[in-house]
Write an enzyme that holds these catalytic residues in place. Structure first.
Site, PDB file in Angstrom:
ATOM      1  N   GLY A  29       0.832  -1.186   0.000  1.00 25.76           N
ATOM      2  CA  GLY A  29       0.000   0.000   0.000  1.00 25.76           C
ATOM      3  C   GLY A  29       0.865   1.233   0.000  1.00 25.76           C
ATOM      4  O   GLY A  29       2.087   1.164  -0.198  1.00 25.76           O
ATOM      5  N   TYR A  31       1.634   3.052   2.528  1.00 24.56           N
ATOM      6  CA  TYR A  31       2.429   3.201   3.739  1.00 24.56           C
ATOM      7  C   TYR A  31       3.426   2.076   3.979  1.00 24.56           C
ATOM      8  O   TYR A  31       4.345   2.234   4.782  1.00 24.56           O
ATOM      9  CB  TYR A  31       1.503   3.315   4.956  1.00 24.56           C
ATOM     10  CG  TYR A  31       0.688   4.577   4.945  1.00 24.56           C
ATOM     11  CD1 TYR A  31       1.277   5.806   5.223  1.00 24.56           C
ATOM     12  CD2 TYR A  31      -0.663   4.539   4.642  1.00 24.56           C
ATOM     13  CE1 TYR A  31       0.538   6.974   5.202  1.00 24.56           C
ATOM     14  CE2 TYR A  31      -1.413   5.709   4.627  1.00 24.56           C
ATOM     15  CZ  TYR A  31      -0.810   6.929   4.904  1.00 24.56           C
ATOM     16  OH  TYR A  31      -1.544   8.078   4.885  1.00 24.56           O
ATOM     17  N   GLY A  32       3.246   0.922   3.347  1.00 28.70           N
ATOM     18  CA  GLY A  32       4.160  -0.161   3.644  1.00 28.70           C
ATOM     19  C   GLY A  32       3.895  -1.396   2.807  1.00 28.70           C
ATOM     20  O   GLY A  32       2.995  -1.407   1.954  1.00 28.70           O
ATOM     21  N   VAL A  33       4.700  -2.419   3.047  1.00 24.79           N
ATOM     22  CA  VAL A  33       4.548  -3.697   2.360  1.00 24.79           C
ATOM     23  C   VAL A  33       4.375  -4.784   3.401  1.00 24.79           C
ATOM     24  O   VAL A  33       4.800  -4.645   4.552  1.00 24.79           O
ATOM     25  CB  VAL A  33       5.756  -4.017   1.460  1.00 24.79           C
ATOM     26  CG1 VAL A  33       5.847  -3.040   0.303  1.00 24.79           C
ATOM     27  CG2 VAL A  33       7.048  -4.008   2.265  1.00 24.79           C
ATOM     28  N   VAL A  34       3.728  -5.883   2.995  1.00 20.44           N
ATOM     29  CA  VAL A  34       3.525  -7.019   3.889  1.00 20.44           C
ATOM     30  C   VAL A  34       4.092  -8.266   3.223  1.00 20.44           C
ATOM     31  O   VAL A  34       3.804  -8.539   2.045  1.00 20.44           O
ATOM     32  CB  VAL A  34       2.024  -7.230   4.216  1.00 20.44           C
ATOM     33  CG1 VAL A  34       1.859  -8.435   5.145  1.00 20.44           C
ATOM     34  CG2 VAL A  34       1.434  -5.980   4.851  1.00 20.44           C
ATOM     35  N   LYS A  54       4.799  -6.747   8.387  1.00 22.37           N
ATOM     36  CA  LYS A  54       4.530  -5.462   7.761  1.00 22.37           C
ATOM     37  C   LYS A  54       5.759  -4.582   7.941  1.00 22.37           C
ATOM     38  O   LYS A  54       6.239  -4.388   9.059  1.00 22.37           O
ATOM     39  CB  LYS A  54       3.303  -4.813   8.410  1.00 22.37           C
ATOM     40  CG  LYS A  54       2.842  -3.523   7.751  1.00 22.37           C
ATOM     41  CD  LYS A  54       1.551  -3.038   8.401  1.00 22.37           C
ATOM     42  CE  LYS A  54       1.022  -1.792   7.731  1.00 22.37           C
ATOM     43  NZ  LYS A  54      -0.264  -1.339   8.358  1.00 22.37           N
ATOM     44  N   ASP A 150     -11.894   2.510  10.917  1.00 23.07           N
ATOM     45  CA  ASP A 150     -11.710   2.215   9.495  1.00 23.07           C
ATOM     46  C   ASP A 150     -12.145   0.785   9.196  1.00 23.07           C
ATOM     47  O   ASP A 150     -11.438   0.033   8.524  1.00 23.07           O
ATOM     48  CB  ASP A 150     -10.257   2.438   9.075  1.00 23.07           C
ATOM     49  CG  ASP A 150     -10.104   2.602   7.559  1.00 23.07           C
ATOM     50  OD1 ASP A 150     -11.126   2.874   6.884  1.00 23.07           O
ATOM     51  OD2 ASP A 150      -8.977   2.468   7.055  1.00 23.07           O
TER      52      ASP A 150
END
Length: 293
Positions: A29, A31-34, A54, A150
């Protein structure tokens, strides 16, 4: 926006902290990767050796943004022992990254189960089981004075058969019962009071209940009731003016329609509580409209 995967190294096949071997990127996404990972210290024969990690890049973030990430991990950790919340096993940070070590859930997210596979259509038992586990997760958060803010299918993971769900992604979670931060969340799932700054601060927990209603409508019909709960949205306006609108628009039973009406109460003070919602879902005969109804 640029996906984080384009600005981060490829960590596949790397070993992190001398313990976790990253085997596959699961998603990316802004903001980051998983990554899917294997805990090399765990029993090789155990499924529990699998983890999701994450990775969030620190570079370019303000001190306030970095503190928000730490707050997300902390709030998630408070409730992660619940069986319907993704477990936080550990979190580590160095000068460049945050590494959040999470329980690996193999079934993907609820969004794909609803829209890609349409898994819950005409399956009362499966839908009931999954939605009750989601209610339980949200109630556990509220019991600890945490509002998720959310709730949406993309932030809910599932078992492969879709019968059980796990709440994830606490990036917007708050311990504030009342908030004047308007527009926080994903618009389709946000309650009307979350858009209306002229009405004053709103209760974050009753707003979570509204979001559950949209998810329930998704699960029954694979459709959204509206795009935004604002007057400019014609579907929302039709609902406000005619509370039979959802029953006429969606293939839902009268019982399911009655439950949704109790959730989609414009006045949040009159919105159904989570214990009453759980009881209504347990007692509901069918979510889907019978042929003779």
């Amino acid at each position: 926006m640029t996906c984080a995967s384009k600005s981060l190294p490829n960590f596949t096949d790397c070993t992190f902290d001398g313990r976790y071997e990253l085997t596959k990127m699961l998603g990316s996404g802004y903001y980051g990767v998983v990554y899917k990972a294997v805990d090399l210290r765990a029993d090789p024969e155990s499924d529990s050796r699998l983890r999701a990690i994450k990775i969030i890049k620190k570079e370019g973030r303000t001190p306030a943004e970095l503190e928000n990430i730490r707050r997300e991990v902390t709030l998630h950790g408070f409730v992660s022992d619940h069986p319907s919340v993704v477990t936080v096993h550990d979190n580590i940070e160095d000068d460049k990254y945050f590494y959040i070590i999470l329980e690996y859930i193999p079934g993907g997210d609820l969004f794909d189960q609803i829209n890609g596979k349409q898994l819950y259509i005409n399956n009362d038992g499966l839908l009931r089981s999954a939605f009750l586990s989601l209610i339980d997760a949200v109630e556990a958060c509220h019991d600890l004075k945490i509002a998720h803010r959310d709730l949406k299918p993309e932030n809910v993971l599932t078992t492969p058969d879709g019968s059980k769900v796990f709440l994830a992604d606490f990036g917007l979670a708050t311990t504030k019962r009342v908030s004047d931060e308007f527009g926080a969340g994903t618009s389709i799932y946000m309650a009307p009071e979350c858009f209306n700054s002229t009405a004053g601060p709103y209760c974050t927990r009753t707003a979570d209940i509204w979001a559950l209603g949209v998810i329930l409508a998704n699960m029954i019909s694979s459709r959204n009731p509206w795009q935004k709960a604002i007057w400019k949205d014609k579907d929302y306006t039709r609902y406000v003016n005619d509370h039979n609108y959802l029953y006429e628009m969606m293939p839902i039973s009268k019982e399911a329609h009655a439950v949704l009406q109790r959730i989609f109460t414009i006045n949040p003070l009159r919105r159904i509580s989570l214990p009453k919602l759980r009881k209504a879902i347990v007692n509901l005969t069918t979510f889907f409209r019978p042929v003779d109804e």
